[in-house]
Scaffold this motif. Structure first.
Motif, PDB file in Angstrom:
ATOM      1  N   TYR A  36       0.832  -1.200   0.000  1.00 14.75           N
ATOM      2  CA  TYR A  36       0.000   0.000   0.000  1.00 14.75           C
ATOM      3  C   TYR A  36       0.870   1.255   0.000  1.00 14.75           C
ATOM      4  O   TYR A  36       0.603   2.213  -0.728  1.00 14.75           O
ATOM      5  CB  TYR A  36      -0.905   0.020   1.235  1.00 14.75           C
ATOM      6  CG  TYR A  36      -2.059  -0.937   1.175  1.00 14.75           C
ATOM      7  CD1 TYR A  36      -3.029  -0.823   0.184  1.00 14.75           C
ATOM      8  CD2 TYR A  36      -2.187  -1.955   2.108  1.00 14.75           C
ATOM      9  CE1 TYR A  36      -4.095  -1.696   0.125  1.00 14.75           C
ATOM     10  CE2 TYR A  36      -3.253  -2.833   2.055  1.00 14.75           C
ATOM     11  CZ  TYR A  36      -4.203  -2.698   1.067  1.00 14.75           C
ATOM     12  OH  TYR A  36      -5.254  -3.568   1.017  1.00 14.75           O
ATOM     13  N   LEU A  37       1.905   1.257   0.830  1.00 20.55           N
ATOM     14  CA  LEU A  37       2.760   2.435   0.950  1.00 20.55           C
ATOM     15  C   LEU A  37       3.487   2.721  -0.358  1.00 20.55           C
ATOM     16  O   LEU A  37       3.564   3.872  -0.803  1.00 20.55           O
ATOM     17  CB  LEU A  37       3.762   2.233   2.090  1.00 20.55           C
ATOM     18  CG  LEU A  37       4.622   3.451   2.458  1.00 20.55           C
ATOM     19  CD1 LEU A  37       3.735   4.614   2.904  1.00 20.55           C
ATOM     20  CD2 LEU A  37       5.614   3.097   3.550  1.00 20.55           C
ATOM     21  N   ASP A  38       4.018   1.688  -1.002  1.00 23.48           N
ATOM     22  CA  ASP A  38       4.718   1.871  -2.273  1.00 23.48           C
ATOM     23  C   ASP A  38       3.770   2.382  -3.353  1.00 23.48           C
ATOM     24  O   ASP A  38       4.100   3.289  -4.125  1.00 23.48           O
ATOM     25  CB  ASP A  38       5.348   0.550  -2.731  1.00 23.48           C
ATOM     26  CG  ASP A  38       6.446   0.087  -1.793  1.00 23.48           C
ATOM     27  OD1 ASP A  38       7.025   0.940  -1.108  1.00 23.48           O
ATOM     28  OD2 ASP A  38       6.704  -1.127  -1.740  1.00 23.48           O
ATOM     29  N   PHE A  39       2.589   1.762  -3.419  1.00 29.79           N
ATOM     30  CA  PHE A  39       1.606   2.143  -4.423  1.00 29.79           C
ATOM     31  C   PHE A  39       1.152   3.587  -4.221  1.00 29.79           C
ATOM     32  O   PHE A  39       1.058   4.375  -5.166  1.00 29.79           O
ATOM     33  CB  PHE A  39       0.409   1.189  -4.325  1.00 29.79           C
ATOM     34  CG  PHE A  39      -0.668   1.435  -5.349  1.00 29.79           C
ATOM     35  CD1 PHE A  39      -0.475   1.100  -6.670  1.00 29.79           C
ATOM     36  CD2 PHE A  39      -1.873   2.001  -4.969  1.00 29.79           C
ATOM     37  CE1 PHE A  39      -1.466   1.318  -7.614  1.00 29.79           C
ATOM     38  CE2 PHE A  39      -2.871   2.224  -5.903  1.00 29.79           C
ATOM     39  CZ  PHE A  39      -2.666   1.883  -7.226  1.00 29.79           C
ATOM     40  N   MET A  40       0.897   3.929  -2.960  1.00 28.58           N
ATOM     41  CA  MET A  40       0.457   5.274  -2.629  1.00 28.58           C
ATOM     42  C   MET A  40       1.538   6.300  -2.954  1.00 28.58           C
ATOM     43  O   MET A  40       1.260   7.375  -3.506  1.00 28.58           O
ATOM     44  CB  MET A  40       0.117   5.325  -1.138  1.00 28.58           C
ATOM     45  CG  MET A  40      -0.332   6.674  -0.639  1.00 28.58           C
ATOM     46  SD  MET A  40      -0.722   6.576   1.111  1.00 28.58           S
ATOM     47  CE  MET A  40       0.822   5.969   1.754  1.00 28.58           C
ATOM     48  N   ALA A  41       2.785   5.967  -2.633  1.00 28.94           N
ATOM     49  CA  ALA A  41       3.889   6.884  -2.908  1.00 28.94           C
ATOM     50  C   ALA A  41       4.049   7.115  -4.409  1.00 28.94           C
ATOM     51  O   ALA A  41       4.269   8.248  -4.854  1.00 28.94           O
ATOM     52  CB  ALA A  41       5.182   6.329  -2.315  1.00 28.94           C
ATOM     53  N   ALA A  42       3.922   6.043  -5.201  1.00 26.85           N
ATOM     54  CA  ALA A  42       4.072   6.166  -6.651  1.00 26.85           C
ATOM     55  C   ALA A  42       3.005   7.077  -7.241  1.00 26.85           C
ATOM     56  O   ALA A  42       3.290   7.944  -8.078  1.00 26.85           O
ATOM     57  CB  ALA A  42       4.013   4.780  -7.292  1.00 26.85           C
ATOM     58  N   ILE A  43       1.750   6.889  -6.797  1.00 23.54           N
ATOM     59  CA  ILE A  43       0.660   7.707  -7.324  1.00 23.54           C
ATOM     60  C   ILE A  43       0.818   9.171  -6.920  1.00 23.54           C
ATOM     61  O   ILE A  43       0.675  10.088  -7.734  1.00 23.54           O
ATOM     62  CB  ILE A  43      -0.702   7.172  -6.827  1.00 23.54           C
ATOM     63  CG1 ILE A  43      -1.060   5.897  -7.576  1.00 23.54           C
ATOM     64  CG2 ILE A  43      -1.799   8.205  -7.035  1.00 23.54           C
ATOM     65  CD1 ILE A  43      -2.418   5.351  -7.231  1.00 23.54           C
ATOM     66  N   THR A  44       1.115   9.399  -5.640  1.00 22.49           N
ATOM     67  CA  THR A  44       1.202  10.773  -5.147  1.00 22.49           C
ATOM     68  C   THR A  44       2.372  11.518  -5.772  1.00 22.49           C
ATOM     69  O   THR A  44       2.242  12.682  -6.167  1.00 22.49           O
ATOM     70  CB  THR A  44       1.330  10.783  -3.616  1.00 22.49           C
ATOM     71  OG1 THR A  44       0.246  10.047  -3.056  1.00 22.49           O
ATOM     72  CG2 THR A  44       1.291  12.202  -3.081  1.00 22.49           C
ATOM     73  N   LEU A  45       3.512  10.859  -5.870  1.00 18.57           N
ATOM     74  CA  LEU A  45       4.666  11.513  -6.488  1.00 18.57           C
ATOM     75  C   LEU A  45       4.392  11.826  -7.955  1.00 18.57           C
ATOM     76  O   LEU A  45       4.779  12.881  -8.463  1.00 18.57           O
ATOM     77  CB  LEU A  45       5.901  10.620  -6.354  1.00 18.57           C
ATOM     78  CG  LEU A  45       6.496  10.524  -4.945  1.00 18.57           C
ATOM     79  CD1 LEU A  45       7.632   9.516  -4.915  1.00 18.57           C
ATOM     80  CD2 LEU A  45       6.982  11.884  -4.468  1.00 18.57           C
ATOM     81  N   GLY A  46       3.702  10.908  -8.633  1.00 19.73           N
ATOM     82  CA  GLY A  46       3.338  11.172 -10.025  1.00 19.73           C
ATOM     83  C   GLY A  46       2.383  12.344 -10.140  1.00 19.73           C
ATOM     84  O   GLY A  46       2.502  13.178 -11.050  1.00 19.73           O
ATOM     85  N   SER A  47       1.432  12.423  -9.208  1.00 19.29           N
ATOM     86  CA  SER A  47       0.466  13.524  -9.222  1.00 19.29           C
ATOM     87  C   SER A  47       1.146  14.856  -8.938  1.00 19.29           C
ATOM     88  O   SER A  47       0.850  15.875  -9.574  1.00 19.29           O
ATOM     89  CB  SER A  47      -0.630  13.269  -8.185  1.00 19.29           C
ATOM     90  OG  SER A  47      -1.325  12.076  -8.474  1.00 19.29           O
ATOM     91  N   LEU A  48       2.064  14.842  -7.971  1.00 19.70           N
ATOM     92  CA  LEU A  48       2.775  16.081  -7.639  1.00 19.70           C
ATOM     93  C   LEU A  48       3.616  16.557  -8.822  1.00 19.70           C
ATOM     94  O   LEU A  48       3.678  17.754  -9.120  1.00 19.70           O
ATOM     95  CB  LEU A  48       3.661  15.857  -6.411  1.00 19.70           C
ATOM     96  CG  LEU A  48       2.933  15.663  -5.077  1.00 19.70           C
ATOM     97  CD1 LEU A  48       3.921  15.277  -3.982  1.00 19.70           C
ATOM     98  CD2 LEU A  48       2.182  16.930  -4.692  1.00 19.70           C
ATOM     99  N   THR A  49       4.249  15.610  -9.499  1.00 19.41           N
ATOM    100  CA  THR A  49       5.066  15.974 -10.658  1.00 19.41           C
ATOM    101  C   THR A  49       4.199  16.500 -11.797  1.00 19.41           C
ATOM    102  O   THR A  49       4.547  17.472 -12.481  1.00 19.41           O
ATOM    103  CB  THR A  49       5.871  14.755 -11.135  1.00 19.41           C
ATOM    104  OG1 THR A  49       6.645  14.247 -10.048  1.00 19.41           O
ATOM    105  CG2 THR A  49       6.798  15.134 -12.271  1.00 19.41           C
ATOM    106  N   GLY A  50       3.035  15.860 -12.005  1.00 19.91           N
ATOM    107  CA  GLY A  50       2.142  16.296 -13.075  1.00 19.91           C
ATOM    108  C   GLY A  50       1.515  17.650 -12.809  1.00 19.91           C
ATOM    109  O   GLY A  50       1.095  18.343 -13.747  1.00 19.91           O
ATOM    110  N   ALA A  51       1.457  18.045 -11.538  1.00 20.67           N
ATOM    111  CA  ALA A  51       0.819  19.316 -11.199  1.00 20.67           C
ATOM    112  C   ALA A  51       1.538  20.499 -11.830  1.00 20.67           C
ATOM    113  O   ALA A  51       0.915  21.502 -12.185  1.00 20.67           O
ATOM    114  CB  ALA A  51       0.771  19.481  -9.681  1.00 20.67           C
ATOM    115  N   ILE A  52       2.857  20.393 -11.987  1.00 19.83           N
ATOM    116  CA  ILE A  52       3.615  21.510 -12.552  1.00 19.83           C
ATOM    117  C   ILE A  52       3.231  21.756 -14.008  1.00 19.83           C
ATOM    118  O   ILE A  52       3.336  22.867 -14.528  1.00 19.83           O
ATOM    119  CB  ILE A  52       5.139  21.248 -12.432  1.00 19.83           C
ATOM    120  CG1 ILE A  52       5.931  22.520 -12.725  1.00 19.83           C
ATOM    121  CG2 ILE A  52       5.560  20.126 -13.349  1.00 19.83           C
ATOM    122  CD1 ILE A  52       5.704  23.632 -11.760  1.00 19.83           C
TER     123      ILE A  52
END
Length: 235
Positions: A36-52
């Protein structure tokens, strides 16, 4: 105008909580080999990067701060996950038994967001075509299915106690006849059976209504395996 740093930190914390809740709610089936932690980290980091790319009001400095803060947060949670069983169970969940002594545990399937088709597919991928051969099966925290076969089934699989003169009986692929209380008429007709025969076989096992049956299959030994929604298991 760039966001305030405290606002960025608050958004990161909120994203962590929301994604954790979402991944736990969606269940293990979609996790594949990730925790869960790995999956959550991957999604959130991708979302944060896409926000720019999507929001020109967010500066590169804001993005670096957000990703750095989230990375530190994940590392901290990973540390506490190693130190605390309670936190580990919260973030990674626990294995769920879905088959016990050849009986499918429907409530645990529902809890795991796992369909009957998903279960039988994962069993087939492990070379198990007859659920009656399964002693225990667990849906692990990484979404994979681990299977313990009955001793007699394991002996046949490994060739234990077999000699060159021993010839195993011919076997065929099991035929599903009832799934989730619904009779698969096309399978009955394909293999030369009808509803009257099925009801007679069910009646011999003390089953009066097909709606009581979670899963029924004509196994490789030409025997009808029936799993009811209400299993009488010793706890």
């Amino acid at each position: 105008m760039a966001f305030d740093w405290w606002d960025i930190l608050g958004r990161v914390g909120l994203a962590f909580v929301l994604v954790l809740i979402a991944t736990r709610t969606l269940g293990k089936k979609m996790m594949q080999s990730l925790s869960y932690l790995d999956f959550m980290a991957a999604i959130t980091l991708g979302s944060l990067t896409g926000a720019i790319v999507l929001d020109h009001n967010i500066t590169l400095g804001d993005l670096v701060l957000a990703i750095s803060a989230f990375t530190v947060l994940v590392l901290i949670m990973s540390f506490f996950q190693l130190k605390s069983r309670r936190i580990r169970r919260l973030l990674s969940g626990v294995p769920i038994e879905v088959v016990h002594d050849g009986k499918i545990l429907e409530k645990e399937l529902e809890r795991s967001r796992l369909t009957m088709e998903n279960l039988t597919q994962q069993l087939r991928l492990r070379g198990v075509f007859d659920i009656a051969e399964v002693k225990q099966a667990y849906l692990e925290t990484n979404g994979q299915l681990s299977v313990l076969l009955r001793p007699e089934a394991e002996q046949l699989r490994t060739g234990t106690f077999l000699t060159r003169q021993t010839k195993l009986p011919d076997q065929r692929h099991p035929v599903e006849l009832i799934v989730d209380g619904n009779v698969l008429s096309h399978n009955l007709e394909r293999w030369g059976y009808d509803l009257a025969w099925l009801m007679q076989e069910l009646d011999a096992k003390g089953v009066r209504d097909t709606s009581d049956v979670a899963y029924a299959v004509l196994n490789s030994k030409n025997e009808l395996y029936v799993d009811l929604y209400r299993d009488n298991l010793m706890q």
